[in-house]
Design an enzyme around this catalytic site. Structure first.
Site, PDB file in Angstrom:
ATOM      1  N   PHE A  23       0.863  -1.190   0.000  1.00 16.27           N
ATOM      2  CA  PHE A  23       0.000   0.000   0.000  1.00 16.27           C
ATOM      3  C   PHE A  23       0.903   1.245   0.000  1.00 16.27           C
ATOM      4  CE2 PHE A  23      -4.575   0.712   0.932  1.00 16.27           C
ATOM      5  CZ  PHE A  23      -4.591   2.103   0.884  1.00 16.27           C
ATOM      6  N   ALA A  57       0.170  -2.064   5.909  1.00 16.66           N
ATOM      7  CA  ALA A  57       0.832  -1.990   7.217  1.00 16.66           C
ATOM      8  C   ALA A  57       0.162  -2.884   8.251  1.00 16.66           C
ATOM      9  CB  ALA A  57       0.840  -0.547   7.718  1.00 16.66           C
ATOM     10  N   THR A  81       3.799   2.664   4.836  1.00 18.17           N
ATOM     11  CA  THR A  81       3.417   4.071   4.768  1.00 18.17           C
ATOM     12  C   THR A  81       1.923   4.181   4.930  1.00 18.17           C
ATOM     13  OG1 THR A  81       5.254   4.623   3.288  1.00 18.17           O
ATOM     14  CG2 THR A  81       3.403   6.162   3.345  1.00 18.17           C
ATOM     15  N   VAL A  82       1.503   4.797   6.032  1.00 18.51           N
ATOM     16  CA  VAL A  82       0.083   4.978   6.308  1.00 18.51           C
ATOM     17  C   VAL A  82      -0.215   6.473   6.246  1.00 18.51           C
ATOM     18  CG1 VAL A  82      -1.817   4.376   7.843  1.00 18.51           C
ATOM     19  CG2 VAL A  82       0.267   3.004   7.870  1.00 18.51           C
ATOM     20  N   ILE A  83      -1.079   6.858   5.321  1.00 17.16           N
ATOM     21  CA  ILE A  83      -1.387   8.266   5.103  1.00 17.16           C
ATOM     22  C   ILE A  83      -2.840   8.515   5.496  1.00 17.16           C
ATOM     23  CG2 ILE A  83      -1.510  10.143   3.418  1.00 17.16           C
ATOM     24  CD1 ILE A  83       0.603   8.572   1.762  1.00 17.16           C
ATOM     25  N   ALA A  86      -9.978  10.163   5.206  1.00 10.67           N
ATOM     26  CA  ALA A  86     -11.125  10.934   5.700  1.00 10.67           C
ATOM     27  C   ALA A  86     -11.824  10.266   6.880  1.00 10.67           C
ATOM     28  CB  ALA A  86     -12.130  11.146   4.569  1.00 10.67           C
ATOM     29  N   THR A  87     -11.397   9.032   7.223  1.00  5.96           N
ATOM     30  CA  THR A  87     -12.070   8.289   8.298  1.00  5.96           C
ATOM     31  C   THR A  87     -11.055   7.881   9.357  1.00  5.96           C
ATOM     32  OG1 THR A  87     -11.696   6.055   7.428  1.00  5.96           O
ATOM     33  CG2 THR A  87     -13.563   7.319   6.504  1.00  5.96           C
ATOM     34  N   HIS A  89      -9.950   5.146   9.991  1.00  2.00           N
ATOM     35  CA  HIS A  89      -9.216   3.927   9.609  1.00  2.00           C
ATOM     36  C   HIS A  89      -7.712   4.075   9.845  1.00  2.00           C
ATOM     37  CE1 HIS A  89      -8.011   0.658   6.678  1.00  2.00           C
ATOM     38  NE2 HIS A  89      -8.840   0.070   7.500  1.00  2.00           N
ATOM     39  N   PHE A 114      10.489  -0.630  13.697  1.00  2.00           N
ATOM     40  CA  PHE A 114       9.267   0.042  13.247  1.00  2.00           C
ATOM     41  C   PHE A 114       9.627   1.103  12.218  1.00  2.00           C
ATOM     42  CE2 PHE A 114       4.927   1.156  13.495  1.00  2.00           C
ATOM     43  CZ  PHE A 114       4.785   2.533  13.586  1.00  2.00           C
TER      44      PHE A 114
HETATM   45  N1  LIG Z   1      -4.832   2.998   4.144  1.00  2.00           N
HETATM   46  C1  LIG Z   1      -3.636   2.320   4.268  1.00  2.00           C
HETATM   47  C2  LIG Z   1      -3.582   0.945   4.452  1.00  2.00           C
HETATM   48  N2  LIG Z   1      -4.726   0.215   4.526  1.00  2.00           N
HETATM   49  C3  LIG Z   1      -4.754  -1.222   4.313  1.00  2.00           C
HETATM   50  C4  LIG Z   1      -4.422  -2.018   5.570  1.00  2.00           C
HETATM   51  O1  LIG Z   1      -3.038  -1.899   5.907  1.00  2.00           O
HETATM   52  C5  LIG Z   1      -4.700  -3.511   5.326  1.00  2.00           C
HETATM   53  O2  LIG Z   1      -3.866  -3.976   4.271  1.00  2.00           O
HETATM   54  C6  LIG Z   1      -6.152  -3.749   4.962  1.00  2.00           C
HETATM   55  O3  LIG Z   1      -6.967  -3.179   5.970  1.00  2.00           O
HETATM   56  C7  LIG Z   1      -6.461  -5.261   4.844  1.00  2.00           C
HETATM   57  O4  LIG Z   1      -6.189  -5.910   6.055  1.00  2.00           O
HETATM   58  N3  LIG Z   1      -2.403   0.308   4.571  1.00  2.00           N
HETATM   59  C8  LIG Z   1      -1.210   1.018   4.502  1.00  2.00           C
HETATM   60  O5  LIG Z   1      -0.124   0.423   4.595  1.00  2.00           O
HETATM   61  N4  LIG Z   1      -1.247   2.360   4.327  1.00  2.00           N
HETATM   62  C9  LIG Z   1      -2.418   3.050   4.204  1.00  2.00           C
HETATM   63  O6  LIG Z   1      -2.409   4.297   4.031  1.00  2.00           O
HETATM   64  C1  LIG Z   2      -4.926   5.032   6.342  1.00  2.00           C
HETATM   65  C2  LIG Z   2      -6.078   4.537   5.561  1.00  2.00           C
HETATM   66  O1  LIG Z   2      -6.576   3.461   5.788  1.00  2.00           O
HETATM   67  C3  LIG Z   2      -6.662   5.513   4.624  1.00  2.00           C
HETATM   68  O2  LIG Z   2      -5.897   5.511   3.418  1.00  2.00           O
HETATM   69  C4  LIG Z   2      -8.079   5.135   4.285  1.00  2.00           C
HETATM   70  O3  LIG Z   2      -8.638   6.316   3.752  1.00  2.00           O
HETATM   71  P1  LIG Z   2     -10.128   6.710   4.207  1.00  2.00           P
HETATM   72  O4  LIG Z   2     -10.052   6.924   5.718  1.00  2.00           O
HETATM   73  O5  LIG Z   2     -10.430   7.998   3.467  1.00  2.00           O
HETATM   74  O6  LIG Z   2     -11.012   5.553   3.836  1.00  2.00           O
END
Ligand SMILES: Nc1c(NC[C@H](O)[C@H](O)[C@H](O)CO)[nH]c(=O)[nH]c1=O
Ligand SMILES: CC(=O)[C@@H](O)COP(=O)(O)O
Length: 156
Positions: A23, A57, A81-83, A86-87, A89, A114
């Site tokens: 991702f 991640a 990388t987690v960005i 809007a929610t 999540h 990490f």
């Molecule tokens: N939004 C991001 C994700 N989302 C996916 C989760 O990590 C996972 O693969 C999914 O929920 C299935 O279990 N992952 C990232 O690495 N970065 C993001 O920004």
């Molecule tokens: C970090 C995430 O899971 C993110 O990319 C998901 O985006 P959204 O919160 O707009 O569904």
């Protein structure tokens, strides 16, 4: 005489596992490049580096755990990388990744680094993947070498 323990940055002879999330691969690929460059420049033989790709991640801890408990590696590096979107999540993914990675290190006794960017914007991620704020992959690789050598020193 006080005993001071600290790990050196000599990577020769170390075996390292890397788990990288797909991702945001346009960023995580740069983190991986930085980590591989740092490992090579510190003496880790490229034949002693294994790379596992996971969807995101959230999946990093499971594969890091399998690598760590295999006892084949002196250290495991996790890259992601987690960005923020809007929610909420973002919070769940970041928190579970961090908790799982740390728990794996403590349970296995193997350094699990990490190397996950948790940013509010794409720009922040780009800055930390080899531009104005350095490369988190490089930093994670040097931390892995240091921790692996520190563990070896203490366990002697
Ligand atoms: N939004 C991001 C994700 N989302 C996916 C989760 O990590 C996972 O693969 C999914 O929920 C299935 O279990 N992952 C990232 O690495 N970065 C993001 O920004
Ligand atoms: C970090 C995430 O899971 C993110 O990319 C998901 O985006 P959204 O919160 O707009 O569904």
């Amino acid at each position: 005489m006080t005993n001071i323990f600290e790990g050196n940055l000599v990577g020769t002879g170390l075996k390292v596992g890397i788990v990288v999330g797909r991702f945001n691969e346009f960023i995580t690929g740069k983190l991986l490049d930085g980590a591989l460059d740092a490992l090579k420049r510190h003496g880790v033989n490229e034949s002693e580096v294994d790379i596992a790709w996971v969807p995101g991640a959230f999946e990093l801890p499971l594969i890091a755990q399998k690598m760590a408990f295999s006892k084949k590696y002196d250290a495991v590096i996790t890259l992601g990388t987690v960005i923020r979107g809007a929610t909420p999540h973002f919070d769940y993914v970041c928190n579970e990744a961090a908790k799982g990675i740390n728990a794996t290190a403590l349970a296995s006794g193997i350094p699990v680094i990490f190397g996950v960017l948790t940013t509010d914007s794409i720009e922040q991620a780009i800055e930390r993947a080899g531009t104005k704020a350095g490369n988190k992959g490089w930093d994670s690789a040097t931390a892995a070498i240091e921790m692996a050598n520190l563990c070896r020193t203490i366990e002697q």
